[in-house]
Each structure stands twice: as structure tokens, then as C-alpha cells.
Design a protein around this motif. Structure first.
Motif, short mmCIF file in Angstrom:
data_model
loop_
_atom_site.label_atom_id
_atom_site.label_comp_id
_atom_site.label_asym_id
_atom_site.label_seq_id
_atom_site.Cartn_x
_atom_site.Cartn_y
_atom_site.Cartn_z
N VAL A 75 44.95 41.39 21.94
CA VAL A 75 43.85 40.27 21.73
C VAL A 75 42.79 40.60 22.77
O VAL A 75 41.56 40.31 22.61
N ASN A 76 42.85 41.13 23.94
CA ASN A 76 42.05 41.73 24.82
C ASN A 76 41.03 42.60 24.29
O ASN A 76 39.86 42.54 24.57
N ALA A 77 41.45 43.60 23.58
CA ALA A 77 40.51 44.35 22.66
C ALA A 77 39.49 43.78 22.01
O ALA A 77 38.53 44.08 21.73
N ALA A 78 40.27 43.06 20.98
CA ALA A 78 39.58 42.39 19.78
C ALA A 78 38.61 41.45 20.60
O ALA A 78 37.29 41.12 19.80
N GLU A 79 38.78 40.95 21.68
CA GLU A 79 37.93 40.03 22.32
C GLU A 79 36.44 40.58 22.76
O GLU A 79 35.52 39.98 22.82
N PHE A 80 36.53 41.84 22.83
CA PHE A 80 35.08 42.65 23.09
C PHE A 80 34.19 42.19 22.09
O PHE A 80 32.95 41.91 22.26
N ALA A 97 25.18 32.49 38.47
CA ALA A 97 26.81 32.45 37.90
C ALA A 97 27.03 33.78 37.14
O ALA A 97 28.25 34.22 37.29
N THR A 98 26.26 34.01 36.31
CA THR A 98 26.62 35.29 35.32
C THR A 98 26.99 36.69 36.03
O THR A 98 27.73 37.44 36.06
N GLY A 99 25.99 36.77 37.16
CA GLY A 99 25.93 37.95 38.07
C GLY A 99 27.23 38.05 38.83
O GLY A 99 27.95 38.99 39.08
N GLY A 100 27.44 37.05 39.32
CA GLY A 100 29.00 36.77 40.31
C GLY A 100 29.96 36.90 39.50
O GLY A 100 30.96 37.73 39.95
N LEU A 101 30.08 36.30 38.29
CA LEU A 101 31.36 36.52 37.57
C LEU A 101 31.60 38.16 36.80
O LEU A 101 32.47 38.36 36.96
N LEU A 102 30.37 38.68 36.68
CA LEU A 102 30.40 40.05 36.38
C LEU A 102 30.84 40.87 37.19
O LEU A 102 31.87 41.92 37.09
N ILE A 103 30.54 40.69 38.37
CA ILE A 103 31.09 41.59 39.44
C ILE A 103 32.36 41.30 39.87
O ILE A 103 33.23 42.46 39.72
N GLY A 104 33.03 40.09 39.88
CA GLY A 104 34.43 39.97 40.15
C GLY A 104 35.21 40.32 38.81
O GLY A 104 36.40 40.81 39.20
N GLY A 105 34.62 40.02 37.88
CA GLY A 105 35.51 40.44 36.73
C GLY A 105 35.77 41.88 36.40
O GLY A 105 36.81 42.49 36.22
N LEU A 106 34.44 42.54 36.78
CA LEU A 106 34.90 44.13 36.69
C LEU A 106 35.55 44.68 37.72
O LEU A 106 36.41 45.91 37.13
N VAL A 107 35.72 44.12 38.85
CA VAL A 107 36.59 44.78 39.97
C VAL A 107 38.07 44.60 39.42
O VAL A 107 38.99 45.30 39.72
N ALA A 108 38.35 43.33 38.76
CA ALA A 108 39.62 43.14 38.44
C ALA A 108 40.38 43.62 37.00
O ALA A 108 41.38 43.64 36.98
N ALA A 109 39.26 43.86 36.42
CA ALA A 109 39.48 44.20 35.04
C ALA A 109 40.62 45.49 34.80
O ALA A 109 41.55 45.30 33.88
N PRO A 110 40.59 46.52 35.50
CA PRO A 110 41.46 47.57 35.66
C PRO A 110 42.75 47.26 35.55
O PRO A 110 43.81 47.85 35.32
N PHE A 111 43.25 45.93 36.41
CA PHE A 111 44.42 45.82 36.87
C PHE A 111 45.19 45.01 35.71
O PHE A 111 46.67 44.98 36.02
N GLY A 112 44.61 44.29 35.00
CA GLY A 112 45.71 43.48 33.99
C GLY A 112 46.48 44.24 33.20
O GLY A 112 47.54 43.70 33.01
N THR A 147 35.81 42.56 29.02
CA THR A 147 36.55 42.98 28.09
C THR A 147 36.89 44.30 27.64
O THR A 147 37.59 44.86 26.92
N ALA A 148 35.52 44.98 27.48
CA ALA A 148 35.35 46.39 27.35
C ALA A 148 36.23 47.26 28.28
O ALA A 148 37.34 48.03 27.95
N ALA A 149 36.20 46.93 29.59
CA ALA A 149 36.89 47.73 30.54
C ALA A 149 38.27 47.43 30.60
O ALA A 149 39.21 48.22 30.49
N SER A 150 38.95 46.06 29.97
CA SER A 150 40.27 45.57 30.14
C SER A 150 40.90 46.49 28.71
O SER A 150 41.87 46.75 28.74
N GLY A 151 39.89 46.22 27.61
CA GLY A 151 40.19 46.88 26.42
C GLY A 151 40.75 48.49 26.63
O GLY A 151 41.59 48.99 26.05
N ILE A 152 39.97 49.09 27.43
CA ILE A 152 40.17 50.29 27.35
C ILE A 152 41.16 50.91 28.43
O ILE A 152 42.18 51.67 28.27
N SER A 153 41.47 49.76 29.23
CA SER A 153 42.72 49.93 30.09
C SER A 153 44.03 49.56 29.35
O SER A 153 45.07 50.43 29.64
#
Length: 253
Positions: free
Chosen positions: A178-183, A205-220, A62-68
Motif C-alpha cells: 500500500v505504501n509503494a502504490a501510494e507513490f 506547510a508543504t516545505g515543513g511537512l516535506l522535511i519531517g516526512g523525508l527524515v522519518a520515511a526510512p524508519f517505517g 512515499t518514494a522513500a518509504s516504498g524503496i525502504s
């Protein structure tokens, strides 16, 4: 906690879940927590652990998505201020409640809640008709959305974003805000889970979700500006409904 000898094959399913869920979440302002939690719970992860892991990951995504979204001017400052505090209060209450319920009791209830969100999103997609106007009910949405997000492992976006759009809020600004507030919500919820459950709640599961989520975050944020929401809402509704119902079947079998 994480175990020694973890291979990339162990992480790949969770990386894929994180990537897909964050791509949709960044574009729609909803679904990372719901999709991730639904799939994790259906795979046998206890609800409290699933919610704790998902919210830990969302602290970063959400930090990465909010910045984007901020960079693309998708955030309404006034709406943000009215959402964030009630959301944090609701998140603490929901996280505490979930840590007090036995996993076997919580799993069917949480999956039923998530499947209801799936049906709701399907209905929203089919009935999609937007009439722009200023939303009036904001703080209560933040409180309820924060509570359900923590208690169900997801719900902030589906509850808050959908209801703001129903009230006539601008789709692009709503999704970004909503994305920014979610952080701030996820930081609060993660701290509550950490205090109640300790580090044992955070698994591979936390590590896998983190890697996939960070890669996708800038595109949203880019998708939010260019792709109509109706088709994505329908897709999210289908995915959530099917995965939740499957999870309920497995939990009750």
C-alpha cells in the motif's frame, strides 16, 4: 506560495507534523495524509490547499518509504498491480471534486470524514483479530481509497490497508504494498491539483511537512517488521479522532 524571510520557527510545527505522521504511516501503511490534513485544516488551511500540499509532500515521502519497504521485501507485486490503476483513477476524480467546492463548505465535511476514520481505526484496534487468507476485493478498494484520499486529504491507507487486513491479507506485505502504490497515487493527485489550483496551493506547510516526512520515511519499514500493529492502530485512532473533532469545533464555532 512561499514567502521571503521564513524562519526555522515557522517551519518547526510542520516539520514535527510531517515526521510523526510519516513514522506512523510507514509502520502502518496509513495516516500520513489523514493526520497531516487534519492538523493543517484545524489550523485554518483550506481543504484543497491542505490536500494539495500534503500530496505534493507524499510524492517524495512515499518514494522513500516504498524503496525502504522494497529493500525489506515487504511488497507483493500482484497486489500492487491490482491496486495502483484504480487508485490513480479515484484520485483524479476526488482531487477534481475538491477543487470545485468552496473551502468554507468543504472544511466541516472533510473533518467529519476524517473523524469517522479515527473512530473506525479505534474500532479496528479494539477488535483486532487476524485470520490469514487471500483478499478478494482489491480494485474497488483502490478506486474508493484513491477518491477519498484526494477529496479528504487522506484515506488511502486507512481505507485500503484496513480493509485488506480485514479480508485476511498478510500485514507486513499489505503495509509495504500500500505504501509503494501510494507513490503513483500521490503523483497523479498532485498533478491534478497543480493543474486546477496552480502553485498558489503550495505554502510554507508543504516545505515543513516535506522535511519531517523525508527524515522519518526510512524508519517505517523497520517498524513494520518489528512492532505489533494493534497498539499503533489504537494510537492513530485516538489522535485522528481528537484532532478531527477539535477541527470540526473550530470550523463550526
Amino acid at each position: 506560495m512561499f514567502e521571503a524571510g521564513i524562519s526555522i520557527n515557522d517551519l518547526l510545527p510542520f516539520i514535527a507534523i510531517g515526521f510523526a505522521a510519516q513514522l506512523i504511516d510507514g509502520a502502518l501503511g496509513m495516516a500520513f495524509g489523514v493526520i497531516s490534513s487534519t492538523l493543517l485544516i484545524s489550523m485554518g488551511v483550506p481543504p484543497a490547499a491542505a490536500s494539495a500540499g500534503v500530496h505534493t509532500v507524499e510524492t517524495f515521502t512515499t518514494a522513500a518509504s516504498g524503496i525502504s519497504h522494497l529493500a525489506h521485501r515487504n511488497i507483493d507485486g500482484r497486489l500492487f498491480a491490482r491496486l495502483v490503476i484504480p487508485g490513480m483513477i479515484g484520485g483524479v476524480c476526488g482531487a477534481y471534486l475538491l477543487t470545485q467546492i468552496h473551502a468554507d463548505t468543504a472544511r466541516p465535511l472533510v473533518l467529519a470524514y476524517l473523524s469517522a476514520i479515527g473512530f473506525y481505526l479505534l474500532w479496528r484496534g479494539i477488535r483486532h483479530a487476524h485470520k490469514p487468507r487471500q483478499p478478494k476485493v482489491i480494485a474497488p478498494l483502490g478506486l474508493i481509497g484513491g477518491f477519498l484520499d484526494a477529496a479528504g486529504g487522506g484515506g488511502w491507507g486507512p481505507v485500503v490497508t484496513s480493509n485488506l487486513l480485514v479480508q485476511g491479507a498478510d500485514p507486513r506485505k499489505t503495509i509495504g504494498t500500500v505504501n509503494a502504490a501510494e507513490f503513483f497515487l500521490t503523483v497523479t493527485i498532485s498533478a491534478t491539483f497543480l493543474a486546477a489550483l496552480g502553485l498558489e496551493a503550495f505554502t510554507i506547510a508543504t516545505g515543513g511537512l516535506l522535511i519531517g516526512g523525508l527524515v522519518a520515511a526510512p524508519f517505517g519499514a523497520v517498524i513494520a517488521r518489528r512492532v505489533p500493529a494493534r497498539g499503533l492502530i489504537l494510537m492513530v485512532g485516538v489522535v485522528l479522532t481528537l484532532t478531527s473533532l477539535y477541527g470540526i469545533y473550530r470550523a463550526l464555532a
